[in-house]
Enzyme design. Structure first.
Site, PDB file in Angstrom:
ATOM      1  N   GLY A  94       0.866  -1.179   0.000  1.00 48.61           N
ATOM      2  CA  GLY A  94       0.000   0.000   0.000  1.00 48.61           C
ATOM      3  C   GLY A  94       0.898   1.223   0.000  1.00 48.61           C
ATOM      4  O   GLY A  94       1.217   1.807  -1.039  1.00 48.61           O
ATOM      5  N   CYS A 135     -10.048  22.047  17.024  1.00 49.36           N
ATOM      6  CA  CYS A 135     -10.071  22.325  18.463  1.00 49.36           C
ATOM      7  C   CYS A 135      -9.692  21.101  19.271  1.00 49.36           C
ATOM      8  O   CYS A 135     -10.528  20.482  19.940  1.00 49.36           O
ATOM      9  CB  CYS A 135     -11.460  22.832  18.859  1.00 49.36           C
ATOM     10  SG  CYS A 135     -11.759  24.443  18.163  1.00 49.36           S
ATOM     11  N   GLU A 136      -8.457  20.725  19.182  1.00 49.56           N
ATOM     12  CA  GLU A 136      -7.892  19.598  19.928  1.00 49.56           C
ATOM     13  C   GLU A 136      -6.418  19.924  20.174  1.00 49.56           C
ATOM     14  O   GLU A 136      -5.719  20.332  19.235  1.00 49.56           O
ATOM     15  CB  GLU A 136      -7.912  18.307  19.089  1.00 49.56           C
ATOM     16  CG  GLU A 136      -9.262  17.794  18.710  1.00 49.56           C
ATOM     17  CD  GLU A 136      -9.787  16.718  19.643  1.00 49.56           C
ATOM     18  OE1 GLU A 136      -9.058  16.319  20.584  1.00 49.56           O
ATOM     19  OE2 GLU A 136     -10.928  16.296  19.429  1.00 49.56           O
ATOM     20  N   TYR A 190      -0.338   8.252  15.382  1.00 54.89           N
ATOM     21  CA  TYR A 190       0.762   7.285  15.533  1.00 54.89           C
ATOM     22  C   TYR A 190       2.075   7.952  15.933  1.00 54.89           C
ATOM     23  O   TYR A 190       3.115   7.290  15.928  1.00 54.89           O
ATOM     24  CB  TYR A 190       1.055   6.569  14.212  1.00 54.89           C
ATOM     25  CG  TYR A 190      -0.125   5.961  13.516  1.00 54.89           C
ATOM     26  CD1 TYR A 190      -0.664   4.757  13.962  1.00 54.89           C
ATOM     27  CD2 TYR A 190      -0.682   6.573  12.401  1.00 54.89           C
ATOM     28  CE1 TYR A 190      -1.733   4.190  13.301  1.00 54.89           C
ATOM     29  CE2 TYR A 190      -1.752   6.005  11.740  1.00 54.89           C
ATOM     30  CZ  TYR A 190      -2.279   4.816  12.196  1.00 54.89           C
ATOM     31  OH  TYR A 190      -3.333   4.261  11.544  1.00 54.89           O
ATOM     32  N   TYR A 192      -2.400   6.761   3.579  1.00 56.82           N
ATOM     33  CA  TYR A 192      -3.054   6.997   4.869  1.00 56.82           C
ATOM     34  C   TYR A 192      -3.131   8.488   5.186  1.00 56.82           C
ATOM     35  O   TYR A 192      -3.114   8.893   6.339  1.00 56.82           O
ATOM     36  CB  TYR A 192      -2.337   6.216   5.989  1.00 56.82           C
ATOM     37  CG  TYR A 192      -2.190   4.752   5.642  1.00 56.82           C
ATOM     38  CD1 TYR A 192      -3.305   3.924   5.624  1.00 56.82           C
ATOM     39  CD2 TYR A 192      -0.954   4.215   5.293  1.00 56.82           C
ATOM     40  CE1 TYR A 192      -3.188   2.582   5.262  1.00 56.82           C
ATOM     41  CE2 TYR A 192      -0.831   2.870   4.944  1.00 56.82           C
ATOM     42  CZ  TYR A 192      -1.944   2.071   4.933  1.00 56.82           C
ATOM     43  OH  TYR A 192      -1.833   0.747   4.572  1.00 56.82           O
TER      44      TYR A 192
HETATM   45  N1  LLP Z   1      -2.365  -6.011   3.806  1.00 58.29           N
HETATM   46  C1  LLP Z   1      -3.036  -6.024   4.966  1.00 58.29           C
HETATM   47  C2  LLP Z   1      -3.749  -7.224   5.374  1.00 58.29           C
HETATM   48  C3  LLP Z   1      -3.040  -4.867   5.775  1.00 58.29           C
HETATM   49  O1  LLP Z   1      -3.711  -4.880   6.918  1.00 58.29           O
HETATM   50  C4  LLP Z   1      -2.335  -3.713   5.352  1.00 58.29           C
HETATM   51  C5  LLP Z   1      -2.339  -2.496   6.163  1.00 58.29           C
HETATM   52  C6  LLP Z   1      -1.657  -3.757   4.135  1.00 58.29           C
HETATM   53  C7  LLP Z   1      -1.687  -4.924   3.384  1.00 58.29           C
HETATM   54  C8  LLP Z   1      -0.898  -2.592   3.580  1.00 58.29           C
HETATM   55  O2  LLP Z   1       0.097  -2.122   4.414  1.00 58.29           O
HETATM   56  P1  LLP Z   1       1.149  -1.039   3.852  1.00 58.29           P
HETATM   57  O3  LLP Z   1       1.902  -1.726   2.762  1.00 58.29           O
HETATM   58  O4  LLP Z   1       0.389   0.123   3.334  1.00 58.29           O
HETATM   59  O5  LLP Z   1       1.944  -0.699   5.038  1.00 58.29           O
HETATM   60  N2  LLP Z   1      -2.741   3.830   8.971  1.00 58.29           N
HETATM   61  C9  LLP Z   1      -1.440   3.268   9.312  1.00 58.29           C
HETATM   62  C10 LLP Z   1      -1.173   1.985   8.579  1.00 58.29           C
HETATM   63  C11 LLP Z   1      -2.236   0.932   8.824  1.00 58.29           C
HETATM   64  C12 LLP Z   1      -1.997  -0.297   7.988  1.00 58.29           C
HETATM   65  C13 LLP Z   1      -3.143  -1.225   8.067  1.00 58.29           C
HETATM   66  N3  LLP Z   1      -2.982  -2.386   7.268  1.00 58.29           N
HETATM   67  C14 LLP Z   1      -0.376   4.312   9.029  1.00 58.29           C
HETATM   68  O6  LLP Z   1      -0.725   5.416   8.599  1.00 58.29           O
HETATM   69  O7  LLP Z   1       0.798   4.072   9.250  1.00 58.29           O
END
Ligand code: LLP
Length: 420
Positions: free
Chosen positions: A282, A350-351, A323, A379
């Protein structure tokens, strides 16, 4: 400007941050702020890098839609041969709308509803990545009702603790809600083999997010490959092994995950097992291809701090406050003689937790300056909200000198749509 020689997206050209061949100042002028800007050429380069690295094995890049689900980006990724890793009916809808082929879509998530399973089966997705016995039972029931066989792989929890920057993004250890416990996996496949409406075809693992070391992947992979061997002996017709996503990128000067190095260790193992490799990148495809442009509204000083108040905050980019995520912040145009100062860059929400950076030493901005919040392609918009009555920002795609509005800024009417 030779795209080929750039070592990073959003270079400074003539003193001003550019996206492709377009100045960020021009984009902000034209579309307003806060504004998400994505460099399409950079995304293409990232996809090409993955394809090249994993060329030695039959592979599918199932882009993790949750990172950035913009239709234009999905369409582009589809054209580059990607499929999708989805986590809801909404993401299925997006992926299909973007023209992605169902047979390149995998569906993960611990809480799949009846309706979501039905929709996925109707479309004929490649497979469900199943996270519990109860879910698999439900999938079997839905499939029976539709008279189809549901293809699936079990998402196993390999109990590998991969270092991630925040505990909220670690998933591969036994204390999270994700995946089926290692010890229960064989039994689940054995049960599934007897079910007329289930087709066990894969095995899946995802150990967390923003991981920059290949070792935990290899450890998880070795465990899963051992299991795959046992499953085959049980008569499971395995087709694919999904190693998930989480491939880390560089938010500061530190290194991201070396994809070629990872591939050099993963490809031979999976090729030897004769399995198709699924990857769910992702962030690593879109993260550094995006910036959030935000304009300084005011400067404010307290006895202890200097605040740079900008027009984007946690409603646009929640990673810093949720995070403790680090995002580099640059003056888009850096005038001579600006001194470095330590400031908090904060939004209008407002936080107290509404900030983009705390105690950041940077060239001191002035009111009216445009700032680029780097590495916000993943994200960022995807986690944006309407909190405090904020209209979610516009998203713009740049391809060389070509500029496209990929999503218009929300209006006040959008804010009340659906309300009685
Ligand atoms: N596959 C599964 C089953 C997942 O749960 C995720 C991410 C991905 C692939 C993709 O992960 P990536 O390659 O994008 O790291 N909001 C958080 C990240 C949450 C990820 C959730 N799952 C942030 O901003 O760091």
């Amino acid at each position: 400007m030779g795209q080929g020689v750039l070592t990073g997206p959003f270079p400074r050209v003539g003193g001003t941050v550019h996206c492709g061949e377009v100045s960020a100042e021009d984009l902000a002028e034209r579309f307003g702020t806060p504004l998400y800007v994505y460099d399409l050429a950079w995304i293409r380069g990232r996809v090409a890098l993955f394809h090249a690295a994993f060329a030695g094995v039959d592979h599918l890049l199932a882009y993790s839609v949750k990172a950035n689900g913009n239709l234009s980006i999905l369409r582009e990724l589809h054209a580059l041969g990607c499929g999708a890793d989805i986590t809801s009916g909404g993401e299925l809808f997006r992926a299909i709308r973007a023209g992605m082929s169902p047979d390149r879509i995998v569906f993960a998530g611990v809480g799949k509803t009846w309706e979501e399973i039905e929709a996925a089966l109707d479309h004929g997705i490649l497979a469900f990545n199943v996270e519990s016995r109860a879910e698999l039972e439900r999938i079997a029931e839905v499939a029976r009702g539709l008279g189809v066989r549901a293809r699936f792989g079990v998402r196993v929890n390999p109990d590998v603790l991969a270092p991630t920057p925040h505990r909220y993004t670690a998933t591969g250890h036994a204390a999270t809600k994700f995946g089926v416990p290692w010890t229960e996996t064989r039994e689940l496949y054995a049960w599934a083999l007897e079910q007329e409406h289930l087709a066990p075809v894969g095995i899946d693992v995802h150990i967390g997010s923003q991981i920059v070391d290949p070792d935990p992947y290899v450890r998880a992979l070795d465990r899963v490959l051992e299991l795959a061997g046992e499953l085959r002996q049980m008569g499971v017709g395995l087709e694919y092994l999904d190693i998930g996503g989480g491939f880390g990128i560089s938010y500061d000067d530190g290194p991201g995950l070396d994809i070629a190095l990872l591939a050099s260790r993963v490809v031979p193992r999976v090729a030897e097992a004769g399995l198709r490799l699924l990857l769910e990148p992702g962030r690593s495809l879109v993260g550094d291809a995006g910036v959030l442009l935000t304009r300084v509204q005011y400067l404010k000083r307290s006895e202890e701090k200097t605040f740079v108040i900008v027009d984007g905050g946690m409603s646009e980019l929640i990673r810093p406050s949720h995070y403790g995520g680090y995002h580099e912040i640059q003056l888009v145009t850096s005038p001579e003689g600006r001194k470095a100062q330590t400031v908090d860059v904060v939004g209008p929400i407002c936080e107290t937790g509404d900030f983009l950076a705390l105690d950041r030493t940077m060239e001191m901005p002035a009111a009216g300056d445009l700032l680029a919040v780097r590495t916000s392609g993943a994200y960022g918009f995807a986690m944006a909200s309407n909190y405090n009555g904020r209209r979610r920002p516009a998203e713009v795609l740049v391809d060389g000198r070509d500029v496209r509005l990929a999503r218009r800024r929300e209006t006040y009417d959008d804010l009340i749509r659906g309300e009685a």
